[in-house]
Design a protein around this motif. Structure first.
Motif, PDB file in Angstrom:
ATOM      1  N   THR A  29      -7.232 -27.545   0.137  1.00  0.00           N
ATOM      2  CA  THR A  29      -8.470 -27.709   1.049  1.00  0.00           C
ATOM      3  C   THR A  29      -8.193 -28.746   1.999  1.00  0.00           C
ATOM      4  O   THR A  29      -7.914 -29.835   1.721  1.00  0.00           O
ATOM      5  N   ASP A  30      -8.329 -28.304   3.315  1.00  0.00           N
ATOM      6  CA  ASP A  30      -8.425 -29.329   4.392  1.00  0.00           C
ATOM      7  C   ASP A  30      -9.593 -30.014   4.516  1.00  0.00           C
ATOM      8  O   ASP A  30     -10.744 -29.596   4.090  1.00  0.00           O
ATOM      9  N   PRO A  32     -12.672 -31.800   6.714  1.00  0.00           N
ATOM     10  CA  PRO A  32     -13.533 -30.992   7.843  1.00  0.00           C
ATOM     11  C   PRO A  32     -12.873 -31.934   8.972  1.00  0.00           C
ATOM     12  O   PRO A  32     -12.493 -33.089   8.939  1.00  0.00           O
ATOM     13  N   LYS A  33     -12.754 -31.364  10.448  1.00  0.00           N
ATOM     14  CA  LYS A  33     -12.213 -31.815  11.312  1.00  0.00           C
ATOM     15  C   LYS A  33     -12.852 -33.187  11.804  1.00  0.00           C
ATOM     16  O   LYS A  33     -12.356 -33.851  12.269  1.00  0.00           O
ATOM     17  N   ARG A  34     -14.209 -33.263  11.794  1.00  0.00           N
ATOM     18  CA  ARG A  34     -14.895 -34.340  12.192  1.00  0.00           C
ATOM     19  C   ARG A  34     -15.284 -35.264  11.176  1.00  0.00           C
ATOM     20  O   ARG A  34     -16.194 -36.081  11.476  1.00  0.00           O
ATOM     21  N   THR A  36     -15.538 -38.506   8.965  1.00  0.00           N
ATOM     22  CA  THR A  36     -15.402 -39.962   9.128  1.00  0.00           C
ATOM     23  C   THR A  36     -15.738 -40.258   7.935  1.00  0.00           C
ATOM     24  O   THR A  36     -16.926 -40.475   7.331  1.00  0.00           O
ATOM     25  N   TYR A  63     -22.029 -34.625   2.225  1.00  0.00           N
ATOM     26  CA  TYR A  63     -20.854 -33.817   2.224  1.00  0.00           C
ATOM     27  C   TYR A  63     -20.726 -33.611   0.745  1.00  0.00           C
ATOM     28  O   TYR A  63     -19.784 -32.824   0.122  1.00  0.00           O
ATOM     29  N   ASN A  66     -18.910 -30.278  -0.604  1.00  0.00           N
ATOM     30  CA  ASN A  66     -17.786 -30.165  -0.400  1.00  0.00           C
ATOM     31  C   ASN A  66     -16.757 -30.696  -1.506  1.00  0.00           C
ATOM     32  O   ASN A  66     -16.471 -32.020  -1.465  1.00  0.00           O
TER      33      ASN A  66
END
Length: 173
Positions: A29-30, A32-34, A36, A63, A66
């Protein structure tokens, strides 16, 4: 017996650390792009483990759905002692955040609660401080090991205290 060099030991330690305790699904699992990473209080082993998990959950609240992110981010909040525990987890055994927290809580509660009840100069306490256990089974194995050692030491002391009776010679009249 083969000679083990310090390079072999380092290589073995690096290999162990590189083995993720997370399942393949979590690993794949990647993030999330944003994303922090929130600022955490680093867990140093002095705080109650469940109190720390609560702090972590609050910091990661947005989060919380996730699972992979909750797992992958958790080790970055651990101090050196807890990180050694994490690095010793077997490859692929953690399949979700609940499992990670159960393992973390069991390790922290078992070790800290157990150590508190032990005298400061007790060998088992020192052993648990130097090499924390990763689960309850390993804690019980360590307790049994020290119990056997203590029993052996007590038996040796008891044998040393028993005086050897001298044989009295009986004279024939």
């Amino acid at each position: 017996m083969p000679h083990v060099t310090s390079e072999d030991a380092i290589s073995k330690a690096l290999h162990q650390i590189s083995q993720s305790p997370f399942s393949k699904e979590i690993e794949k699992t990647d993030l999330p792009k944003r994303f922090t990473r929130p600022t955490f209080t680093i867990y140093d082993g002095k705080m109650d483990p469940m109190e720390y998990v609560s702090h972590y959950n609050q910091s990661m609240a947005i989060y919380s759905k996730n699972e992979a992110l909750m797992c992958k981010n958790f080790p970055s909040s651990l101090g050196p002692t807890a990180m050694r525990w994490f690095d010793r987890l077997e490859k692929g055994v953690i399949r979700g955040f609940d499992e990670l927290i159960r393992a973390f809580g069991a390790r922290g509660i078992a070790t800290s609660t157990f150590k508190v009840g032990l005298p400061i100069d007790f060998d088992l306490r020192a052993s648990l401080a130097l090499k924390p256990v990763t689960d309850m089974n390993k804690l019980m194995e360590r307790v049994e090991e020290y119990k056997r050692l203590e029993d052996d030491q007590l038996q040796d002391k008891a044998k040393a205290k028993v005086p050897v009776e001298e044989k009295k010679e009986v004279k024939a009249d």
